[in-house]
Design an enzyme around this catalytic site. Structure first.
Site, short mmCIF file in Angstrom:
data_model
loop_
_atom_site.label_atom_id
_atom_site.label_comp_id
_atom_site.label_asym_id
_atom_site.label_seq_id
_atom_site.Cartn_x
_atom_site.Cartn_y
_atom_site.Cartn_z
N CYS A 380 0.14 5.92 4.85
CA CYS A 380 1.23 6.66 4.23
C CYS A 380 1.56 7.91 5.07
CB CYS A 380 0.91 6.97 2.78
SG CYS A 380 2.41 7.16 1.80
N HIS A 503 -0.25 1.78 0.67
CA HIS A 503 -1.66 2.16 0.45
C HIS A 503 -2.50 0.90 0.25
CE1 HIS A 503 -1.23 6.56 -0.13
NE2 HIS A 503 -0.01 6.24 -0.52
N GLU A 505 -5.54 0.57 0.32
CA GLU A 505 -6.84 0.85 -0.30
C GLU A 505 -6.87 0.45 -1.78
OE1 GLU A 505 -4.65 3.10 0.74
OE2 GLU A 505 -4.69 4.97 -0.40
#
Ligand code: GLN
Length: 531
Positions: A380, A503, A505
């Site tokens: 990001c 993102h 994650e």
């Protein structure tokens, strides 16, 4: 008929209630039940979206675009079910709805009160979530500690809810600290007793007490808690420290948590946990170590990047290496000290962030990594930094910047449709598809032509600079299906210099690591070998 588990906390906060809730969720899922989890946060923000991560930790984003408490990340990682905007309720959100209803005249002239209007709103929220998800078991964690003023409407609503759905369909778990007194070398049960009394004074008696202590507090203390707190002997469960978070379900299973809960709810008591223990075998069989730097501005609280750290750990199980994570404050990095700061690192990750503080240090980091062939992974803001660095140092746009920090060549800029809106809730949020360019590092990581990942940002790659940057060698490896938004960039050739606007994650799981985290660590492993 759904079953309900409510998880409260006592004595102090930060006891890992979320891990208990998430672990129990996994243990129930391993029995074949459909499990959902939700979090009630007593603070007055509508959601944690506008909070500083160094105060409250990371904002976890769900696939449907809700900005939620970081505990939802634990639930998703442990239970491996996608959660929704219905899974996080704050006092702010409840009051907001109640006050809107009042303004719309929905209460037909009645005096609007905590009981029944606020409590009804909370109960409706639980019912709606069960209906939306069709869950067999709904686990609800109540944030904060029993006794907090803000938490009282939630406790009262749950008290009423339990009567409505039947005591036999609910289990109340109270997670408390059992402190160790080093002077007398003993554990003390009194704080637990007081905390349970506090909960009982509000009309809720816990069925299970989970006692948190670094090591086992012993049967004698558990028996005392059982007797004074009016809880069955096998319902006092020790919750001790574990080396790796994902050992918590096994530890709690061995201490009898899920068996007790299942007995109380009339669910299957037997459970095969081998799937989870197989995964832990991988965790244990790692050899050697990789040095990974996380260069960001919220490093004073590691919880600010909790999903990133977890995703790195998941990938490390697959790559077979332990991780040594080095937290580096980007505000402290300059062109003079960047080489010293990043010395010995096998990979550098620049995570997300907001505002102009610490940006220069991140740009120096990206430049150093690219020029010295150290694997760089930008997420990001970290991708935006990579684009700015590349624009400045390779494409010759010396004043390249983001509209978020500066005036100049805005290679990153605000999305036109987001101009002039308030800060709260105006971001590009949630899962969006991305088309992956063939023969790129992104493609070899995912092995797919189209992916979907979650977003949380206001600024984007500025299309006016696409040609200039591509000509300078930047590869636009991921683009939105309509061709409008650049989702990922990388450099050509061997070096690993990858940035993604999304993102990854948030979708990484211990047994299904995020593809980019694996490719990043593989690059780091290779770099470490060459060094
Ligand atoms: N501040 C940047 C933006 O709003 C990046 C956000 C992030 O890293 N999550 O676009």
């Amino acid at each position: 008929m759904a079953k309900y588990v409510f998880v409260f906390g006592g004595v102090v906060s930060g006891l890992g209630k979320g891990i208990v809730a998430a672990s129990l969720g996994r243990l129930l899922k391993l029995r074949g039940y459909k499990v959902q989890a939700q979090k009630f946060d007593p603070y007055l923000n509508i959601d944690p979206g506008t909070m500083n991560p160094t105060q409250h930790g990371e904002v976890f984003v769900t696939a449907d675009g809700a900005e939620t408490d970081l505990d939802l990340g634990h639930y998703e990682r442990f239970i491996d079910e996608n959660l929704t905007k219905y899974c996080n309720l704050t006092s702010g959100k409840v009051f907001w709805r109640v006050l809107n209803n009042e303004r719309e005249g929905k209460y037909l002239g009645k005096t609007v009160q905590i009981i029944p209007h606020v409590t009804n709103e909370i109960k409706d929220f639980i019912k709606r979530n069960v209906k939306e998800t069709n869950a067999d078991v709904m686990i609800t964690e109540i944030g904060g500690t029993v006794g907090d003023i803000e938490g009282q409407p939630f406790i009262e609503a749950i008290r009423q809810f339990i009567i409505e759905v039947g005591r036999e369909n609910c289990v109340v778990i109270h997670v408390c600290l059992t402190p160790y007194i080093s002077g007398s070398d003993e554990y003390k049960s009194k704080p637990v007793q007081h905390s349970v009394k506090e909960l009982q004074s509000m009309g809720i008696s816990p069925d299970v007490v989970v006692t948190r202590s670094a090591t086992d507090c012993g049967q004698e203390i558990r028996d005392k808690i059982s007797m004074f707190c009016n809880v069955a002997r096998d319902c006092v469960i020790s919750n001790t420290d574990v080396e790796c978070l994902y050992e918590a379900p096994i530890m709690l299973h061995e201490n009898g948590l899920d068996k007790a809960v299942c007995r109380l709810l009339g669910l299957k008591e037997e459970c095969d946990i081998s799937e989870w223990t197989h995964m832990l075998d991988k965790v244990k069989s790692r050899t050697g170590e990789l040095n990974i730097a996380i260069v960001g501005k919220y490093v004073s609280l590691h919880d600010s990047y909790i999903s990133i750290v977890e995703a790195l750990q998941h990938a490390s199980y697959k790559v077979g290496k332990h991780l040594n994570i080095n937290w580096i404050d980007s505000e402290k990095i300059t062109d003079k000290n960047v080489a010293t700061k990043l010395k010995g690192m096998d990979g550098v990750l620049v995570p997300g962030g907001f505002g102009s503080r610490g940006i220069d240090g991140m740009i120096e980091t990206a430049k150093y990594a690219r020029e010295n062939g150290v694997p760089y992974f930008g997420i990001c803001l970290g991708m935006q930094i990579a684009v700015i660095e590349y624009a400045r140092d390779v494409a010759g746009l010396k004043d390249a910047c983001s509209g978020e920090f500066k005036e100049g060549s805005k290679v990153i800029d605000i999305m036109p449709d987001k101009l002039g809106l308030n800060l709260g809730g105006t971001m590009r949020l949630g899962a969006y598809p991305c088309v992956v360019k063939k023969d790129t590092k992104l493609h070899s990581a995912y092995g797919e032509d189209k992916i979907s990942e979650r977003h949380r940002h206001r600024y984007e790659f500025n299309n006016e600079y696409r040609k200039t940057l591509e000509k300078a060698g930047l590869v636009l490896s991921g683009i939105s299906p309509d061709g409008v938004i650049v989702e990922a960039v990388e450099t050509e050739g061997d070096g690993y210099f990858v940035g993604v606007q999304f993102h990854p994650e948030f979708t990484s799981r211990p047994n299904r690591p995020g593809a980019l985290f694996v490719s990043f660590l593989e690059a780091a492993k290779e770099y470490a070998l060459k060094k």
